[in-house]
Design an enzyme around this catalytic site. Structure first.
Site, mmCIF file in Angstrom:
data_model
loop_
_atom_site.group_PDB
_atom_site.id
_atom_site.type_symbol
_atom_site.label_atom_id
_atom_site.label_comp_id
_atom_site.label_asym_id
_atom_site.label_seq_id
_atom_site.Cartn_x
_atom_site.Cartn_y
_atom_site.Cartn_z
ATOM 1 N N HIS A 79 -31.790 2.838 16.820
ATOM 2 C CA HIS A 79 -31.698 2.812 15.355
ATOM 3 C C HIS A 79 -32.901 3.545 14.782
ATOM 4 O O HIS A 79 -33.989 3.454 15.339
ATOM 5 C CB HIS A 79 -31.670 1.367 14.841
ATOM 6 C CG HIS A 79 -31.160 1.265 13.446
ATOM 7 N ND1 HIS A 79 -31.974 1.452 12.353
ATOM 8 C CD2 HIS A 79 -29.911 1.055 12.980
ATOM 9 C CE1 HIS A 79 -31.236 1.337 11.262
ATOM 10 N NE2 HIS A 79 -29.982 1.099 11.607
ATOM 11 N N ASP A 108 -23.494 -2.351 15.823
ATOM 12 C CA ASP A 108 -22.198 -1.863 16.273
ATOM 13 C C ASP A 108 -21.872 -2.257 17.706
ATOM 14 O O ASP A 108 -20.731 -2.151 18.138
ATOM 15 C CB ASP A 108 -22.144 -0.326 16.156
ATOM 16 C CG ASP A 108 -22.134 0.092 14.707
ATOM 17 O OD1 ASP A 108 -21.430 -0.553 13.926
ATOM 18 O OD2 ASP A 108 -22.838 1.049 14.365
HETATM 19 N N1 CMC Z 1 -28.833 6.592 24.053
HETATM 20 C C1 CMC Z 1 -29.701 7.361 24.736
HETATM 21 N N2 CMC Z 1 -30.795 7.918 24.186
HETATM 22 C C2 CMC Z 1 -31.034 7.681 22.894
HETATM 23 C C3 CMC Z 1 -30.163 6.874 22.113
HETATM 24 C C4 CMC Z 1 -29.027 6.314 22.755
HETATM 25 N N3 CMC Z 1 -28.182 5.550 22.061
HETATM 26 N N4 CMC Z 1 -30.631 6.816 20.838
HETATM 27 C C5 CMC Z 1 -31.747 7.552 20.816
HETATM 28 N N5 CMC Z 1 -32.000 8.069 22.049
HETATM 29 C C6 CMC Z 1 -33.151 8.895 22.441
HETATM 30 C C7 CMC Z 1 -32.962 10.318 21.920
HETATM 31 O O1 CMC Z 1 -32.340 11.142 22.862
HETATM 32 C C8 CMC Z 1 -34.387 10.714 21.633
HETATM 33 O O2 CMC Z 1 -34.975 11.077 22.848
HETATM 34 P P1 CMC Z 1 -36.139 12.215 22.896
HETATM 35 O O3 CMC Z 1 -37.280 11.640 22.116
HETATM 36 O O4 CMC Z 1 -36.415 12.382 24.346
HETATM 37 O O5 CMC Z 1 -35.549 13.430 22.242
HETATM 38 C C9 CMC Z 1 -35.070 9.420 21.181
HETATM 39 O O6 CMC Z 1 -34.292 8.365 21.761
HETATM 40 C C10 CMC Z 1 -35.092 9.249 19.674
HETATM 41 O O7 CMC Z 1 -33.754 9.417 19.183
HETATM 42 P P2 CMC Z 1 -33.379 10.110 17.814
HETATM 43 O O8 CMC Z 1 -31.969 10.565 17.852
HETATM 44 O O9 CMC Z 1 -34.439 11.121 17.460
HETATM 45 O O10 CMC Z 1 -33.533 8.875 16.824
HETATM 46 P P3 CMC Z 1 -32.923 8.771 15.399
HETATM 47 O O11 CMC Z 1 -33.716 7.745 14.715
HETATM 48 O O12 CMC Z 1 -32.826 10.112 14.765
HETATM 49 O O13 CMC Z 1 -31.425 8.280 15.670
HETATM 50 C C11 CMC Z 1 -29.516 6.930 16.046
HETATM 51 C C12 CMC Z 1 -30.974 6.974 15.540
HETATM 52 C C13 CMC Z 1 -28.910 5.585 15.643
HETATM 53 C C14 CMC Z 1 -28.701 8.055 15.398
HETATM 54 C C15 CMC Z 1 -29.527 7.090 17.594
HETATM 55 O O14 CMC Z 1 -30.271 6.042 18.190
HETATM 56 C C16 CMC Z 1 -28.108 7.132 18.183
HETATM 57 O O15 CMC Z 1 -27.499 8.194 18.207
HETATM 58 N N6 CMC Z 1 -27.573 5.956 18.638
HETATM 59 C C17 CMC Z 1 -26.205 5.893 19.102
HETATM 60 C C18 CMC Z 1 -25.262 5.834 17.925
HETATM 61 C C19 CMC Z 1 -25.271 4.490 17.241
HETATM 62 O O16 CMC Z 1 -25.199 3.453 17.887
HETATM 63 N N7 CMC Z 1 -25.309 4.514 15.899
HETATM 64 C C20 CMC Z 1 -25.239 3.298 15.081
HETATM 65 C C21 CMC Z 1 -26.474 3.046 14.298
HETATM 66 S S1 CMC Z 1 -26.512 1.366 13.635
HETATM 67 C C22 CMC Z 1 -25.275 1.319 12.465
HETATM 68 C C23 CMC Z 1 -25.589 2.091 11.247
HETATM 69 O O17 CMC Z 1 -26.600 1.824 10.611
HETATM 70 O O18 CMC Z 1 -24.770 2.940 10.909
#
Ligand code: CMC
Length: 432
Positions: free
Chosen positions: A309, A367
């Site tokens: 998140h 989720d």
């Molecule tokens: N699985 C594997 N690696 C992950 C995941 C994951 N679910 N989430 C983040 N990472 C890694 C990502 O690859 C990155 O690695 P690096 O620093 O080596 O590049 C690091 O963690 C930081 O991730 P980010 O994408 O820069 O973080 P963000 O804050 O931009 O994204 C997120 C947050 C929710 C989009 C992301 O964690 C994700 O895609 N999760 C899976 C989708 C999901 O479950 N979404 C629902 C969110 S909760 C409901 C809502 O509020 O809508």
């Protein structure tokens, strides 16, 4: 005399300095008010993804991502999920305080009076292909409300704003259930105003005209909790979309339809659907380590859906409530040995012990468990994000209403760092 509540910046190109005011909120990091930067320095700021930028002031919801805290109007989400109802929580979000009994009764009645949709709106569904994704229908139908309720479209009139808000809150379950009925070719079921908000939705989803339908109270209570847990979440992508669309003066039905579009993506509300698809893809507990590895491979686009998140860096309090609720619902529905739930628990266990997930502070989010409960309730996977939209609608409304009376309201219009070609002259096609 230097003022402590400022941040002083120096432009090293010119030596010019500027003092920017720092404002503290009730909780959370203080903010630097950068509005003067362009006027004084001729500089824009760059912050893709708004990682450090507050887009507005708000009194509605607060998240402490380090501690795993979520508050609606100051009340912890765990207390609301446990002791409140979705209708009462909606009142709280929209009006700022918990209602007394007569305020709650009046609000409940008001919502109940508006649950039906204009009969002609139901014709709208017939224009969609039977196999359309329910979110595609939802975006269209909610936007179309603006073509049916002209008497509440004057955004400058507080009574119109209130009426639109009540209409959206009251009609969204009817619209959502109709999306499902259309997709399976069953007749629409009209709202039953003797039932509470969640039970009425379940009846509109699952009843058929030829048979009596009894709502299971454990399922209705679990759904009510799911709605409370999803009701608002600060300035997330869909809420920010609603605010941005609303800042143009667009009517609330149009603004919320824009929010539904933003919610659809798998990084946001579409994740609950993606979690179930992922669990089916993993298939068995033995495959978990392989998929945990895949999620860590920088050359593989696979991510553990339902994990991570932007704000929560410790735990998502909504996921913890839902994990407990999932056990209750599965027991009540006699799904004790639900293989998906077992798989989810194992996936969570292994991920939480894994160095990669620990280091990156990736925990199950809301989720991760909502889809398992909804699936046990008989709700099909492609309806999960619709359920999220139904719950979040009240948060969007509350945020839109707050924005409409904000003295700082101006059209939202981000700047950019332009890196394209400098000005050049057009060349006729035969000389290119
Ligand atoms: N699985 C594997 N690696 C992950 C995941 C994951 N679910 N989430 C983040 N990472 C890694 C990502 O690859 C990155 O690695 P690096 O620093 O080596 O590049 C690091 O963690 C930081 O991730 P980010 O994408 O820069 O973080 P963000 O804050 O931009 O994204 C997120 C947050 C929710 C989009 C992301 O964690 C994700 O895609 N999760 C899976 C989708 C999901 O479950 N979404 C629902 C969110 S909760 C409901 C809502 O509020 O809508």
């Amino acid at each position: 005399m230097s003022n402590k509540n400022t941040l002083t910046l120096t432009d090293n190109r010119t030596g010019k300095t500027i003092s920017l005011p720092i404002q503290a909120g009730t909780a959370g990091p203080p903010v630097v008010d950068i509005r003067g930067i362009y006027g004084d320095f001729g500089l824009f700021t760059l912050d893709p993804g708004f990682k450090s930028t507050a887009s507005c002031t708000s009194n509605i919801t607060f998240i402490d991502g380090e501690k795993g805290v979520l508050l609606y109007r100051g009340y912890p989400i765990e207390q609301l999920a446990d002791q409140s109802s979705f209708v009462e929580t909606s009142y709280l979000l929209m009006k700022g305080e918990l209602p007394n009994q007569s305020q709650l009764d009046d609000f409940d009645q008001l919502i109940t009076r508006h649950t039906m949709v204009h009969e002609q709106l139901l014709n709208f569904y017939q224009g969609f292909r039977r196999d359309a994704h329910p979110m595609a229908i939802m975006v269209g139908v909610v936007g179309a409300l603006s073509a049916f309720y002209h008497d509440s479209l004057d955004i400058h009139d507080p009574r119109h704003r209130e009426l639109s808000a009540i209409r959206l809150l009251a009609k969204i379950p009817t619209i959502a259930a109709a999306c499902y009925k259309h997709s399976i070719g069953q007749p629409f079921i009209y709202p039953d105003n003797n039932l509470d908000y969640a039970a009425n939705f379940l009846k509109m989803m699952f009843a058929v005209p030829g048979q009596n339908y009894q709502v299971n109270p454990v399922v209705a209570r679990a759904l009510d909790k799911i709605l409370i847990l999803h009701a608002d979440h600060e300035q997330n992508a869909s809420t920010s979309t609603v605010r941005l669309a609303g800042s143009t003066g667009a009517n609330p039905f149009a603004a919320i339809s824009a929010g539904i579009g933003a919610l659809w993506g798998p990084s946001h509300g579409g994740a609950n659907e993606a979690v179930l698809k992922m669990l089916y893809e993993i298939g068995t507990v033995e495959n978990v380590p392989k998929f945990i590895k895949k999620a860590q491979d920088p050359n593989d686009s696979f991510r553990l859906m339902g994990f991570g998140h932007r704000v929560y860096r410790n735990h998502d309090p909504r996921a913890q409530v839902l994990k407990k609720e999932a056990k209750k619902v599965l027991e009540a529905l006699d799904h004790h040995d639900d293989p998906l739930f077992k798989l989810a628990l194992e996936l969570e266990r292994i991920a939480l012990e894994d160095e990669y997930f620990i280091e990156k502070k990736l925990y199950p989010n809301v989720d991760f468990y909502s889809g398992i409960i909804e699936s046990a309730m008989g709700i099909p996977t492609n309806m999960f994000t619709v359920m999220f939209a139904m719950a979040r609608c009240v948060g969007w409304i509350a945020q839109w209403k707050e924005m409409m009376v904000d003295k700082d309201l101006v059209i939202g219009r981000p700047r950019q760092l332009y890196q394209g070609p400098a000005q050049r002259n057009y060349k006729a096609v035969n000389s290119r």
